[in-house]
Motif scaffolding. Sequence first.
Motif, PDB file in Angstrom:
ATOM      1  N   ASP A 124       0.848  -1.201   0.000  1.00 12.85           N
ATOM      2  CA  ASP A 124       0.000   0.000   0.000  1.00 12.85           C
ATOM      3  C   ASP A 124       0.878   1.243   0.000  1.00 12.85           C
ATOM      4  O   ASP A 124       1.768   1.399   0.848  1.00 12.85           O
ATOM      5  N   SER A 125       0.626   2.145  -0.952  1.00 15.43           N
ATOM      6  CA  SER A 125       1.421   3.373  -1.018  1.00 15.43           C
ATOM      7  C   SER A 125       1.231   4.236   0.234  1.00 15.43           C
ATOM      8  O   SER A 125       2.043   5.124   0.504  1.00 15.43           O
ATOM      9  N   VAL A 156      15.557 -10.522   2.096  1.00 16.74           N
ATOM     10  CA  VAL A 156      14.262 -10.258   1.475  1.00 16.74           C
ATOM     11  C   VAL A 156      14.037  -8.749   1.494  1.00 16.74           C
ATOM     12  O   VAL A 156      14.100  -8.123   2.560  1.00 16.74           O
ATOM     13  N   ARG A 157      13.785  -8.166   0.338  1.00 23.38           N
ATOM     14  CA  ARG A 157      13.626  -6.704   0.265  1.00 23.38           C
ATOM     15  C   ARG A 157      12.354  -6.370  -0.501  1.00 23.38           C
ATOM     16  O   ARG A 157      12.030  -7.003  -1.510  1.00 23.38           O
ATOM     17  N   ARG A 158      11.651  -5.363   0.000  1.00 21.96           N
ATOM     18  CA  ARG A 158      10.408  -4.913  -0.644  1.00 21.96           C
ATOM     19  C   ARG A 158      10.472  -3.394  -0.793  1.00 21.96           C
ATOM     20  O   ARG A 158      10.825  -2.676   0.150  1.00 21.96           O
ATOM     21  N   VAL A 159      10.128  -2.931  -1.976  1.00 23.70           N
ATOM     22  CA  VAL A 159      10.123  -1.499  -2.283  1.00 23.70           C
ATOM     23  C   VAL A 159       8.712  -1.104  -2.693  1.00 23.70           C
ATOM     24  O   VAL A 159       8.114  -1.732  -3.580  1.00 23.70           O
ATOM     25  N   GLY A 164       2.522   0.942  -6.899  1.00 23.91           N
ATOM     26  CA  GLY A 164       3.403  -0.100  -7.426  1.00 23.91           C
ATOM     27  C   GLY A 164       4.449  -0.512  -6.415  1.00 23.91           C
ATOM     28  O   GLY A 164       4.840   0.251  -5.528  1.00 23.91           O
ATOM     29  N   SER A 165       4.891  -1.745  -6.527  1.00 24.64           N
ATOM     30  CA  SER A 165       5.893  -2.257  -5.613  1.00 24.64           C
ATOM     31  C   SER A 165       6.770  -3.269  -6.325  1.00 24.64           C
ATOM     32  O   SER A 165       6.395  -3.829  -7.368  1.00 24.64           O
ATOM     33  N   ARG A 166       7.945  -3.502  -5.763  1.00 23.89           N
ATOM     34  CA  ARG A 166       8.867  -4.510  -6.278  1.00 23.89           C
ATOM     35  C   ARG A 166       9.380  -5.345  -5.116  1.00 23.89           C
ATOM     36  O   ARG A 166       9.426  -4.875  -3.979  1.00 23.89           O
TER      37      ARG A 166
END
Length: 552
Positions: free
Chosen positions: A51-52, A94-97, A103-105
């Motif tokens: 969620d942004s 483990v990385r989350r952007v 949007g996310s990666r």
Amino acid sequence: MLTQLSIRDVVLIEALDLDFGDGLGVLTGETGAGKSILLDALGLALGGRGDSGLVRHGAAQAVVTAAFDTPTAGLAALLDENGVEVEPGEPLLVRRVVKADGGSRAFINNQPASATLLREIAPQLVEIHGQHDDRGLLNPRGHRALLDSFARLDTGPVARAWEALRRAQDRLAEARAEIETAARDREWLEHAVSELERLAPEPGEEEALAERRRSMQRAEKIAADLSAIEEYLEGSDGGLARLRQAARVLERVAGDHPALAEALAAVDRSVIEGAAAEDRLAEARSALAHDPRALEEDEARLFELRAMARKHRVQPDDLAALSAELAAQLQRLEAGEGGIARLEQEVTAARADYESAADTLSAGRRAAAERLDAAVAGELAPLKLDAARFRTVVAPLGEDSWSGAGRDRVEFEISTNPGAPFAPLTKIASGGELSRFILALKVALAEQGGARTMVFDEIDRGVGGAVASAIGERLARLAQATQLLVVTHSPQVAARGAAHLLIAKASDGTVTRTGVRRLADAERREEIARMLSGATVTDEARAQADRLLETA
């Protein structure tokens, strides 16, 4: 085990780097300090919704990186199946952007991955238990696997028997469908087989016929030329006859001049070569000779083969295989019920094997359910749930729900008051009771493995005194076998921690930030005293904090 958590620009957290160790780690702080943000950040790294709204105001993106120690062999195999390389002995990152504009990666060991894969590996990394968690212990879909793990039951025989049964059922269904289809087309099938058997095509026959046909057609075209050549060479007026006559005349005069002798020799050579040519022509005529009826027969056969191939929409060379295939279909149709009866017997035998293996597994589950019920019951009284009852329901499933895991439905149920009916864990009204039930069940299941990191979110909400002490004692016991992180408001629980993290919110008048820091021993005493007394820390609260830390 979770070793590090790095958070950048998540809600009120600007930059935060945390190190975690073995045992029980407690996270405390005043209400509203942002303890939930830490769990949200960890959940994001484990595949939670990107969620942004999690991005800190004014930042372009939020980044969360969680580091775990060397993954298990099973987890490494799962990652490898999904194209993620894991070096032996190396930690797992483990990385989350999440971007502010949406949007996310996701990345695993700096390799792009999907959020779906993160969610798939998350249960092997971290278990998060809270009052409103609909996964883990509260999700009935996982109760059967938990019971099997508790009892160390081998589900392999059932899985193998189930696969054998499915294969037998598939073979029977295919045979029935084939016979049903073939029966509708029986008349056509019989006619086609009869036609093909009468034609008796052979592989490569078309090419052989076509080549022979071309040779005979060519022979017809050059036959007139061969006849003309023979007329020039043979007969009383042919070239060879005239050369022989010339040779006889030259023999009479060859002695009169050397040139005449040479001429005689040349004519003799021409006679010899001409005779050889005559022999070759005779050989060619013999080789090219054919019966016109044979050409007609070959052409008729070639036409039949090609017409039959067009009819069945195959190549002429494939007619022989088609003939065998259709004949086999007709044979299976004629065998009919005999073949079906054999396959039905195979299904019956496979079903019996499956039911026998499933019965054995069901018996093991029922016995294990009794042991688990007793183990949980032993944990309820210290948690002040004396009137509550726990039971593990092992019930048969309908046949349409059978699987390689057996034919049992397993669900954990509780009754919180005497005379009250049993109900699923999620139906409990009191959050405090639910938290304590989860803890009791987890303690009973503690030796059965699972994720190497567990997080309990305010599991002590709504309790205090002796109950909070009992909760703390059980959390500490759990932490001996696995890494345990607890968000708590209870000083009794906080005192049990091997490591104590304080979550605090600060504001400079324009920007509010949440920070986390590890407390030294003296600071722990002060924080536990604050938890005991509230805003104003008293000496009495400090003394009580000392007693809690001494007895922890």
